[in-house]
Design a protein around this motif. Structure first.
Motif: not given
Length: 182
Positions: A17-31, A152-160
């Motif tokens: 679910p987290l991977v899908l969240f990150f990918l979908t956010n990248k292409f379609f936005g956070i909502i 930026g928030w998502l980058a912190v989640k993913l990379f930190v």
């Protein structure tokens, strides 16, 4: 071999679910990402119940938070709710573990004694460690949420947060291994 496949399935259900969240956010936005996260979390929970015949406490609490705050995010079209979800979840777990360590309730032992045979002192140390770590994650999430945009928030989640959690878990696994050999 069966235990390994069950472990891989459990890890996949936790992270997919987290991977899908990150990918979908990248292409379609956070909502839209939140909607996909919400649906995939519900599906992962159902599959977990069907395959493992139980629902771990962490999955229950985190999944409930994702569903509740995810629905608010989608219906109100406001990412604030999904962005505060990690803060609330981490504070719940952090406070619970710190309280357990303080009162010597050994909550972690109740959930993980089937996996590890450890002394009471080791269980208590693990509760202190993880409790403080969860509070630290909540603080990181709040700083990122307040100071950064969605990407930026998502980058912190993913990379930190994700690497820090893996490193911290590895350190504690080493501690468990060392402690269980004594």
């Amino acid at each position: 071999m069966k235990k390994l496949s069950q472990t891989l399935l459990a890890v996949s259900l936790d992270f997919l679910p987290l991977v899908l969240f990150f990918l979908t956010n990248k292409f379609f936005g956070i909502i839209t990402g939140t909607l996909v996260y919400l649906i995939s979390t519900c599906l992962a929970t159902i599959i977990s119940l069907m395959t493992q015949k139980r629902l771990p406490l962490f999955a229950l609490v985190a999944g409930s938070m994702v569903v509740g705050l995810g629905l608010l995010t989608v219906f109100l079209n406001n990412p604030l709710f999904i962005k505060i979800q990690p803060t609330i979840t981490n504070l719940i777990f952090g406070a619970g573990l710190l309280f357990s360590a303080w009162k010597n309730l050994q909550v972690m032992k109740k959930f993980f004694s089937h996996m590890f045979v450890l002394t009471s002192d080791v269980w208590r140390n693990l509760e202190w460690r993880w409790g403080i770590f969860f509070i630290f994650l909540a603080l990181i999430n709040e700083v990122a949420r307040i100071q950064l945009d969605n990407d930026g928030w998502l980058a912190v989640k993913l990379f930190v947060v994700a690497p820090a959690t893996c490193i911290f878990a590895f350190i504690n696994l080493s501690y468990i291994r060392k402690s269980s050999n004594q």
